[in-house]
Design a protein around this motif. Structure first.
Motif, PDB file in Angstrom:
ATOM      1  N   GLU A 237      45.527  52.171  40.473  1.00  0.00           N
ATOM      2  CA  GLU A 237      45.185  53.530  40.635  1.00  0.00           C
ATOM      3  C   GLU A 237      45.328  54.669  39.878  1.00  0.00           C
ATOM      4  N   ASN A 238      45.927  54.142  38.734  1.00  0.00           N
ATOM      5  CA  ASN A 238      45.997  55.222  37.791  1.00  0.00           C
ATOM      6  C   ASN A 238      44.858  55.153  36.750  1.00  0.00           C
ATOM      7  N   MET A 239      43.999  54.337  36.800  1.00  0.00           N
ATOM      8  CA  MET A 239      42.682  53.986  36.061  1.00  0.00           C
ATOM      9  C   MET A 239      41.603  55.060  36.366  1.00  0.00           C
ATOM     10  N   PRO A 240      40.667  55.717  35.474  1.00  0.00           N
ATOM     11  CA  PRO A 240      39.833  56.396  35.888  1.00  0.00           C
ATOM     12  C   PRO A 240      38.924  55.834  36.902  1.00  0.00           C
ATOM     13  N   ALA A 241      38.240  56.738  37.731  1.00  0.00           N
ATOM     14  CA  ALA A 241      37.561  55.992  39.142  1.00  0.00           C
ATOM     15  C   ALA A 241      36.439  55.327  38.755  1.00  0.00           C
ATOM     16  N   ASP A 242      35.854  55.268  37.417  1.00  0.00           N
ATOM     17  CA  ASP A 242      34.870  54.656  37.038  1.00  0.00           C
ATOM     18  C   ASP A 242      35.009  53.310  36.117  1.00  0.00           C
ATOM     19  N   MET A 243      36.298  52.893  36.178  1.00  0.00           N
ATOM     20  CA  MET A 243      36.708  51.933  35.186  1.00  0.00           C
ATOM     21  C   MET A 243      37.071  50.593  36.070  1.00  0.00           C
ATOM     22  N   TYR A 244      36.760  49.573  35.369  1.00  0.00           N
ATOM     23  CA  TYR A 244      36.832  48.297  36.304  1.00  0.00           C
ATOM     24  C   TYR A 244      37.882  47.401  35.608  1.00  0.00           C
ATOM     25  N   LEU A 245      38.787  46.608  36.469  1.00  0.00           N
ATOM     26  CA  LEU A 245      39.532  45.990  35.980  1.00  0.00           C
ATOM     27  C   LEU A 245      39.385  44.374  36.080  1.00  0.00           C
ATOM     28  N   LEU A 246      39.068  43.600  35.214  1.00  0.00           N
ATOM     29  CA  LEU A 246      38.902  42.204  35.486  1.00  0.00           C
ATOM     30  C   LEU A 246      40.106  41.444  35.350  1.00  0.00           C
ATOM     31  N   ILE A 247      40.334  40.288  36.342  1.00  0.00           N
ATOM     32  CA  ILE A 247      41.468  39.720  36.382  1.00  0.00           C
ATOM     33  C   ILE A 247      41.025  38.137  36.147  1.00  0.00           C
ATOM     34  N   GLU A 248      41.742  37.938  35.020  1.00  0.00           N
ATOM     35  CA  GLU A 248      41.300  36.489  34.509  1.00  0.00           C
ATOM     36  C   GLU A 248      42.578  35.580  35.013  1.00  0.00           C
ATOM     37  N   TYR A 249      42.102  34.012  35.385  1.00  0.00           N
ATOM     38  CA  TYR A 249      43.215  33.253  35.694  1.00  0.00           C
ATOM     39  C   TYR A 249      43.174  32.044  34.566  1.00  0.00           C
ATOM     40  N   LYS A 250      44.291  31.295  34.780  1.00  0.00           N
ATOM     41  CA  LYS A 250      44.256  30.037  34.024  1.00  0.00           C
ATOM     42  C   LYS A 250      45.389  29.198  34.509  1.00  0.00           C
ATOM     43  N   PHE A 251      45.154  28.019  34.555  1.00  0.00           N
ATOM     44  CA  PHE A 251      45.904  27.142  35.742  1.00  0.00           C
ATOM     45  C   PHE A 251      47.107  26.698  35.023  1.00  0.00           C
ATOM     46  N   PHE A 252      47.327  26.589  33.755  1.00  0.00           N
ATOM     47  CA  PHE A 252      48.651  26.287  33.036  1.00  0.00           C
ATOM     48  C   PHE A 252      48.643  26.827  31.570  1.00  0.00           C
ATOM     49  N   GLU A 253      49.695  26.947  31.024  1.00  0.00           N
ATOM     50  CA  GLU A 253      49.712  27.301  29.672  1.00  0.00           C
ATOM     51  C   GLU A 253      49.867  28.916  29.300  1.00  0.00           C
ATOM     52  N   PRO A 254      50.627  29.435  28.748  1.00  0.00           N
ATOM     53  CA  PRO A 254      52.068  28.908  28.205  1.00  0.00           C
ATOM     54  C   PRO A 254      53.122  28.319  29.114  1.00  0.00           C
ATOM     55  N   ALA A 255      52.906  28.785  30.647  1.00  0.00           N
ATOM     56  CA  ALA A 255      53.687  28.059  31.448  1.00  0.00           C
ATOM     57  C   ALA A 255      53.552  26.924  31.986  1.00  0.00           C
ATOM     58  N   PHE A 256      54.488  25.998  32.050  1.00  0.00           N
ATOM     59  CA  PHE A 256      54.159  24.725  32.373  1.00  0.00           C
ATOM     60  C   PHE A 256      54.545  23.887  33.688  1.00  0.00           C
ATOM     61  N   TYR A 257      55.318  24.911  34.569  1.00  0.00           N
ATOM     62  CA  TYR A 257      55.695  24.529  35.757  1.00  0.00           C
ATOM     63  C   TYR A 257      54.647  25.219  36.929  1.00  0.00           C
ATOM     64  N   HIS A 258      54.644  26.513  36.775  1.00  0.00           N
ATOM     65  CA  HIS A 258      53.834  27.440  37.595  1.00  0.00           C
ATOM     66  C   HIS A 258      53.181  28.605  37.086  1.00  0.00           C
ATOM     67  N   THR A 259      52.000  28.925  37.250  1.00  0.00           N
ATOM     68  CA  THR A 259      51.658  30.132  36.700  1.00  0.00           C
ATOM     69  C   THR A 259      51.226  31.280  37.718  1.00  0.00           C
ATOM     70  N   ASP A 260      51.617  32.387  37.529  1.00  0.00           N
ATOM     71  CA  ASP A 260      51.568  33.324  38.466  1.00  0.00           C
ATOM     72  C   ASP A 260      50.039  33.673  38.948  1.00  0.00           C
ATOM     73  N   ILE A 261      48.960  33.735  38.068  1.00  0.00           N
ATOM     74  CA  ILE A 261      47.631  33.897  38.370  1.00  0.00           C
ATOM     75  C   ILE A 261      46.986  32.354  38.004  1.00  0.00           C
ATOM     76  N   PRO A 262      46.875  31.227  38.698  1.00  0.00           N
ATOM     77  CA  PRO A 262      46.608  30.157  38.099  1.00  0.00           C
ATOM     78  C   PRO A 262      44.968  29.900  38.558  1.00  0.00           C
ATOM     79  N   ASP A 263      44.522  30.517  39.287  1.00  0.00           N
ATOM     80  CA  ASP A 263      43.149  29.898  39.937  1.00  0.00           C
ATOM     81  C   ASP A 263      42.210  31.295  40.296  1.00  0.00           C
ATOM     82  N   TRP A 264      41.250  30.885  40.681  1.00  0.00           N
ATOM     83  CA  TRP A 264      40.181  32.075  41.136  1.00  0.00           C
ATOM     84  C   TRP A 264      40.608  32.460  42.368  1.00  0.00           C
ATOM     85  N   GLY A 265      41.407  31.649  43.191  1.00  0.00           N
ATOM     86  CA  GLY A 265      42.014  32.329  44.536  1.00  0.00           C
ATOM     87  C   GLY A 265      42.635  33.286  44.383  1.00  0.00           C
ATOM     88  N   MET A 266      43.718  33.271  43.452  1.00  0.00           N
ATOM     89  CA  MET A 266      44.657  34.110  43.419  1.00  0.00           C
ATOM     90  C   MET A 266      44.177  35.368  42.479  1.00  0.00           C
TER      91      MET A 266
END
Ligand code: PSV
Ligand code: MN
Length: 383
Positions: A168-197
């Motif tokens: 909400e505080n980014m300029p109106a023409d700016m994009y936010l890309l959200i990358e995921y990764k299934f593990f590492e550095p966390a080894f039990y769970h990752t907060d954004i692990p896959d494309w679904g999240m």
């Protein structure tokens, strides 16, 4: 018959973004190795990226990682890049190195630490504005190492709130890309692990939040081209981090292990670009490399990556789409696969040499790089 005019037109639209961080010393988690002549600061990283662009003609932008690329005067950096023929691409916040982020950044149970992480991303938004970039590319190392360490739903809520504030505080023409990764550095769970999240978060945020696919961030055997097709059809694919892997997040050069996979991914992009309904969003997808060159000389590895990516994309351009659709309609599985293989097996190097010749570019950029002895020049200048 290959329609060269059409291929050349589609090649004109094919652009890659280079990561500043691939031109400096890199390593494994066991050691960092020094390459003589490797870029020592952001100006030198931009110089190296500009050289890759000069030799290949298809890499007009460079992504920055903050604070690695931090400078006092952003206007000066922007001008420096422009003088060298480059634009500043995605700005990557770093939410993984500060000791405060040991238990998370945007998800951290501490409000103070979450605010610090948000402030860093907002600093990157400011840098993007000053450097003329329209993209913030976010990857979080957030996760937990042991069951019970933190509450999943509370973390998700904190993450959504943090991202909402940023969006909400980014300029109106700016994009936010959200990358995921299934593990590492966390080894039990990752907060954004896959494309679904990533998809869920970006869908909740709005139209300018999109998913970023790093080719090295999936469990073995994942069908990445299917993820890509799905995201393209939802107009939710924002960009790629191109690289390859054999085991985990290896950051090897693109297609070094599995070129056919890259070809199949590019096929999805090529077809979406030609689809009138998806064309606009597919054309905005940023193709960036996220590689670490440790055993290969850095600039040489980047030129090689660009040429291979361009080659595989050209093969994807050769797929006879009408014949493929016809075979699919007739349930002719062998014919459909042969149509793909026909394109994949075609040696497109003569086409690309001719394309480069017409553009006034070196036909063989790798050879020119070696003949002009750029490596030795860099070594001398950067002693
Ligand atoms: C994480 O492994 C990642 O792919 C993210 O994109 C980071 O920004 C990048 O690597 C750092 O090299
Ligand atoms: Mn990445």
């Amino acid at each position: 018959m290959i329609n060269m005019e059409r291929i050349f037109k589609e090649l004109d639209e094919l652009k890659f973004e280079l990561p500043s961080w691939a031109f400096s010393d890199a390593g494994t988690r066991f050691a960092v190795f020094h390459e003589e002549g490797a870029a020592r600061n952001v100006f030198e990283r931009i110089e190296d990226a500009a050289l890759v662009h000069r030799l290949t003609g298809c890499c007009p932008s460079v992504a920055l990682h903050i604070p690695w690329d931090k400078v006092e005067n952003w206007e000066e950096l922007r001008e420096f890049a422009e003088e060298k023929g480059l634009k500043i691409g995605a700005i990557n916040p770093n939410l993984f190195q500060d000791p405060d982020y040991k238990y998370g950044s945007l998800t951290n149970p501490s409000e103070k630490i979450r605010k610090k992480a948000i402030a860093h991303v907002m600093e990157c938004v400011d840098i993007a504005e000053k450097t003329g970039s329209k993209v913030i590319s976010l990857w979080l190392a957030d996760g937990t190492d042991y069951p019970g360490q933190d509450d999943f739903r509370s973390r998700k809520k904190r993450l959504e709130e943090s991202l909402r504030y940023i969006y909400e505080n980014m300029p109106a023409d700016m994009y936010l890309l959200i990358e995921y990764k299934f593990f590492e550095p966390a080894f039990y769970h990752t907060d954004i692990p896959d494309w679904g999240m990533s998809y869920l978060l970006s869908e909740k945020l709005g139209e300018r939040a999109l998913v970023l696919v790093d080719l090295g961030h999936h469990p073995q055997g994942t069908n990445i081209e299917y993820i890509v097709a799905t995201l393209l059809s939802e107009k939710k694919l924002g960009g790629f981090h191109l690289n390859n892997r054999k085991y985990a997040d290896d950051d090897l050069t693109i297609a070094s292990i599995n070129p056919y996979e890259v070809f199949l991914i590019f096929k999805e992009i090529v077809f979406a670009k030609r689809d009138p309904e998806l064309s606009d969003s597919a054309k905005k997808v940023v193709l960036m490399f996220d590689q670490a060159h440790i055993t290969k000389p850095k600039i040489l590895a980047m030129i090689q990556s660009v040429l291979i990516a361009q080659e595989l994309f050209t093969k994807a351009l050769l797929i006879d789409e009408n014949r493929l659709r016809e075979a699919q309609k007739n349930y002719d599985v062998v014919e459909a696969e042969e149509i793909l293989l026909d394109a994949f097996r075609t040696d497109v190097r003569p086409i690309l040499r001719e394309y480069r010749r017409q553009k006034g570019l070196p036909e063989d950029p790798l050879r020119v790089f070696r003949e002009e002895d750029y490596m030795e020049k860099r070594r001398r200048e950067r002693r």
